[in-house]
Design an enzyme around this catalytic site. Sequence first.
Site, short mmCIF file in Angstrom:
data_model
loop_
_atom_site.label_atom_id
_atom_site.label_comp_id
_atom_site.label_asym_id
_atom_site.label_seq_id
_atom_site.Cartn_x
_atom_site.Cartn_y
_atom_site.Cartn_z
N ASN A 119 82.34 18.65 38.71
CA ASN A 119 80.76 18.87 37.81
C ASN A 119 80.07 18.49 38.78
O ASN A 119 80.67 17.78 40.04
CB ASN A 119 81.10 17.78 37.00
CG ASN A 119 81.02 18.13 35.88
OD1 ASN A 119 82.28 19.82 35.93
ND2 ASN A 119 80.64 17.55 34.96
N ARG A 120 79.04 18.76 39.54
CA ARG A 120 77.76 17.96 39.87
C ARG A 120 77.76 16.59 39.94
O ARG A 120 77.22 16.64 38.41
CB ARG A 120 77.00 19.34 40.20
CG ARG A 120 76.97 20.57 40.74
CD ARG A 120 75.69 20.79 40.81
NE ARG A 120 75.97 22.49 41.46
CZ ARG A 120 75.54 23.38 42.10
NH1 ARG A 120 76.11 22.71 43.48
NH2 ARG A 120 75.93 24.71 42.27
#
Length: 222
Positions: free
Chosen positions: A30-31
Amino acid sequence: DGEKPLAGKTAIVTSGPTHEPIDPVRYIANRSSGRQGHAIAAALAALGARVTLVSGPVTIPDPQGVTTIHVERADEMLDAVISRLPADIAVMVAAVADWRVAASSDQKIKKKTGEAPSPLQLAENPDILKTVGHHAKRPKLVIGFAAETQTVEANARTKLQTKGADLIVANDVSPATGIMGGARNRVKIIGPENVEEWPDLSKDEVAGRIATLIAERLLSQG
Ligand code: C5P
């Protein structure tokens, strides 16, 4: 102690993304910069708590005055968190990957010219917040985050219940907000009966307010 309201309390904070390996050189993730989670760990320590920060791979430094455990994958993050129970406070800020590659390869997967790439089989990762929220050694205060791009409040309410959290800090991470990776944040604090909307603040200010709110809650519980 008026100056250090969390003296004698222990806290576990997760921060950053997790990296789920595809093979030794590739991963899915994920960011997440880890900025908000790290700031919360530091803010709790500043109020006197003994803090363990369990951080996924980030490029920012370990906060001072906090014990930081570095992990890569969600299953490692879960193990690190559970090994630190019991604790008074858990704040799960990490952007944990919902899925891992079911059978990651020990060797680099080679590209074969003219052949279609093989699809990735995914398996669901453990939900760390949910595990902590329903654990026999559940901390007195369990706080989760909800990064959403739509219907922020309704999603956060569902999460309170399913994950066994006392509060959910909800934010809209639509790209236009600039929140993801940025230095500022705009959050709603969602409890079972109430919603508090905070103004646009720096992530450090959000962290300070969350730490203060945690101290108030624990003190009022005695
Ligand atoms: O379900 P969702 O990922 O949106 O929930 C976000 C909250 O749950 C965050 O507090 C996050 O740290 C936590 N979480 C977790 N383990 C997961 C997924 C989310 O701890 N596998």
